[in-house]
Design a protein around this motif. Structure first.
Motif, mmCIF file in Angstrom:
data_model
loop_
_atom_site.group_PDB
_atom_site.id
_atom_site.type_symbol
_atom_site.label_atom_id
_atom_site.label_comp_id
_atom_site.label_asym_id
_atom_site.label_seq_id
_atom_site.Cartn_x
_atom_site.Cartn_y
_atom_site.Cartn_z
ATOM 1 N N ASP A 94 -30.311 -27.582 -17.161
ATOM 2 C CA ASP A 94 -31.370 -26.597 -16.925
ATOM 3 C C ASP A 94 -31.437 -26.231 -15.447
ATOM 4 O O ASP A 94 -31.678 -25.079 -15.091
ATOM 5 N N ARG A 95 -31.213 -27.207 -14.601
ATOM 6 C CA ARG A 95 -31.270 -26.981 -13.152
ATOM 7 C C ARG A 95 -30.172 -26.009 -12.703
ATOM 8 O O ARG A 95 -30.416 -25.083 -11.927
ATOM 9 N N LEU A 96 -28.939 -26.237 -13.179
ATOM 10 C CA LEU A 96 -27.841 -25.337 -12.821
ATOM 11 C C LEU A 96 -28.048 -23.952 -13.424
ATOM 12 O O LEU A 96 -27.806 -22.945 -12.766
ATOM 13 N N LYS A 97 -28.487 -23.907 -14.666
ATOM 14 C CA LYS A 97 -28.726 -22.616 -15.326
ATOM 15 C C LYS A 97 -29.763 -21.822 -14.541
ATOM 16 O O LYS A 97 -29.626 -20.614 -14.338
ATOM 17 N N ARG A 98 -30.789 -22.501 -14.061
ATOM 18 C CA ARG A 98 -31.830 -21.842 -13.275
ATOM 19 C C ARG A 98 -31.245 -21.259 -11.988
ATOM 20 O O ARG A 98 -31.605 -20.159 -11.561
ATOM 21 N N LEU A 99 -30.347 -21.976 -11.361
ATOM 22 C CA LEU A 99 -29.680 -21.496 -10.152
ATOM 23 C C LEU A 99 -28.928 -20.191 -10.431
ATOM 24 O O LEU A 99 -29.029 -19.238 -9.660
ATOM 25 N N PHE A 100 -28.216 -20.135 -11.544
ATOM 26 C CA PHE A 100 -27.500 -18.917 -11.911
ATOM 27 C C PHE A 100 -28.472 -17.807 -12.318
ATOM 28 O O PHE A 100 -28.205 -16.634 -12.060
ATOM 29 N N ASP A 101 -29.585 -18.168 -12.935
ATOM 30 C CA ASP A 101 -30.603 -17.168 -13.303
ATOM 31 C C ASP A 101 -31.253 -16.560 -12.062
ATOM 32 O O ASP A 101 -31.371 -15.338 -11.952
ATOM 33 N N ILE A 102 -31.664 -17.408 -11.132
ATOM 34 C CA ILE A 102 -32.360 -16.950 -9.922
ATOM 35 C C ILE A 102 -31.480 -16.021 -9.097
ATOM 36 O O ILE A 102 -31.952 -15.021 -8.553
ATOM 37 N N THR A 103 -30.197 -16.337 -9.019
ATOM 38 C CA THR A 103 -29.288 -15.526 -8.213
ATOM 39 C C THR A 103 -28.809 -14.267 -8.940
ATOM 40 O O THR A 103 -28.152 -13.420 -8.342
ATOM 41 N N GLY A 104 -29.131 -14.153 -10.218
ATOM 42 C CA GLY A 104 -28.719 -12.997 -11.001
ATOM 43 C C GLY A 104 -27.314 -13.129 -11.566
ATOM 44 O O GLY A 104 -26.847 -12.236 -12.280
ATOM 45 N N LEU A 105 -26.635 -14.216 -11.276
ATOM 46 C CA LEU A 105 -25.265 -14.397 -11.761
ATOM 47 C C LEU A 105 -25.209 -14.585 -13.274
ATOM 48 O O LEU A 105 -24.218 -14.223 -13.909
ATOM 49 N N ALA A 106 -26.271 -15.120 -13.856
ATOM 50 C CA ALA A 106 -26.298 -15.324 -15.308
ATOM 51 C C ALA A 106 -26.263 -13.999 -16.058
ATOM 52 O O ALA A 106 -25.901 -13.956 -17.231
ATOM 53 N N MET A 107 -26.625 -12.917 -15.378
ATOM 54 C CA MET A 107 -26.615 -11.609 -16.036
ATOM 55 C C MET A 107 -25.219 -10.974 -16.045
ATOM 56 O O MET A 107 -24.962 -10.075 -16.842
ATOM 57 N N VAL A 108 -24.319 -11.443 -15.181
ATOM 58 C CA VAL A 108 -22.975 -10.859 -15.137
ATOM 59 C C VAL A 108 -21.894 -11.826 -15.615
ATOM 60 O O VAL A 108 -20.825 -11.401 -16.009
ATOM 61 N N MET A 109 -22.184 -13.112 -15.589
ATOM 62 C CA MET A 109 -21.224 -14.121 -16.032
ATOM 63 C C MET A 109 -21.637 -14.667 -17.396
ATOM 64 O O MET A 109 -22.810 -14.636 -17.750
ATOM 65 N N ASP A 110 -20.659 -15.185 -18.120
ATOM 66 C CA ASP A 110 -20.918 -15.828 -19.399
ATOM 67 C C ASP A 110 -21.303 -17.279 -19.121
ATOM 68 O O ASP A 110 -20.444 -18.123 -18.897
ATOM 69 N N VAL A 111 -22.615 -17.535 -19.086
ATOM 70 C CA VAL A 111 -23.102 -18.892 -18.824
ATOM 71 C C VAL A 111 -23.878 -19.385 -20.031
ATOM 72 O O VAL A 111 -24.549 -18.618 -20.712
ATOM 73 N N ASN A 112 -23.757 -20.681 -20.290
ATOM 74 C CA ASN A 112 -24.372 -21.244 -21.475
ATOM 75 C C ASN A 112 -24.690 -22.706 -21.223
ATOM 76 O O ASN A 112 -23.917 -23.403 -20.566
ATOM 77 N N THR A 113 -25.787 -23.157 -21.779
ATOM 78 C CA THR A 113 -26.136 -24.563 -21.655
ATOM 79 C C THR A 113 -25.424 -25.408 -22.709
ATOM 80 O O THR A 113 -25.379 -26.619 -22.603
ATOM 81 N N GLU A 114 -24.860 -24.765 -23.712
ATOM 82 C CA GLU A 114 -24.148 -25.488 -24.773
ATOM 83 C C GLU A 114 -22.723 -25.813 -24.333
ATOM 84 O O GLU A 114 -22.116 -25.056 -23.596
ATOM 85 N N VAL A 115 -22.205 -26.908 -24.826
ATOM 86 C CA VAL A 115 -20.839 -27.310 -24.487
ATOM 87 C C VAL A 115 -19.857 -26.821 -25.535
ATOM 88 O O VAL A 115 -18.706 -26.583 -25.264
ATOM 89 N N GLU A 116 -20.299 -26.622 -26.759
ATOM 90 C CA GLU A 116 -19.407 -26.247 -27.865
ATOM 91 C C GLU A 116 -18.788 -24.887 -27.635
ATOM 92 O O GLU A 116 -19.320 -24.055 -26.922
ATOM 93 N N GLY A 117 -17.678 -24.666 -28.287
ATOM 94 C CA GLY A 117 -17.006 -23.368 -28.200
ATOM 95 C C GLY A 117 -16.021 -23.343 -27.066
ATOM 96 O O GLY A 117 -15.649 -24.361 -26.513
ATOM 97 N N GLY A 118 -15.607 -22.151 -26.707
ATOM 98 C CA GLY A 118 -14.701 -22.006 -25.583
ATOM 99 C C GLY A 118 -13.260 -21.950 -26.003
ATOM 100 O O GLY A 118 -12.924 -21.445 -27.053
ATOM 101 N N VAL A 119 -12.424 -22.504 -25.183
ATOM 102 C CA VAL A 119 -10.982 -22.424 -25.406
ATOM 103 C C VAL A 119 -10.561 -23.516 -26.376
ATOM 104 O O VAL A 119 -10.952 -24.623 -26.261
#
Length: 109
Positions: free
Chosen positions: A84-109
């Motif tokens: 939650d702390r890291l996600k908040r950092l990406f949210d505050i900086t606006g990066l979460a709106m342009v990057m694919d960020v997720n708190t879940e670990v599942e999925g991906g490559v």
């Protein structure tokens, strides 16, 4: 201040698991490891941050640079497992709106 980086190549791209702290001391190592793959055309890099307990602005800069390089080469960056702390950092900086960020670990490559 320590970071471990576990990189695996899969058919779909690169899967990286980071653990520790991403700061001014460790960011160059993270950048070097991830950027060596970013110029491959159309590659997908999935980064699991579930074991990263701290990231400063230097760490954010690594992911911004990686994101830009991947986009230039039609690649994709996915950041998974953020606390939650890291996600908040990406949210505050606006990066979460342009990057694919997720708190879940599942999925991906």
């Amino acid at each position: 201040m320590n970071i471990s980086i576990d990189m695996k190549e899969t058919e779909a791209g690169i899967k990286a698991k980071l653990a520790g702290e991403i700061d001014a001391y460790t960011a160059p190592k993270v950048r070097d490891e991830l950027l060596q793959h970013a110029e491959q055309s159309g590659i997908k890099i999935v980064v699991d941050l579930s074991d990263v307990n701290y990231m400063d602005s230097t760490g954010l800069g690594v992911f911004v640079g990686l994101f830009k390089t991947l986009k230039e080469h039609n690649g994709e960056l996915v950041l998974k497992g953020m606390s939650d702390r890291l996600k908040r950092l990406f949210d505050i900086t606006g990066l979460a709106m342009v990057m694919d960020v997720n708190t879940e670990v599942e999925g991906g490559v």
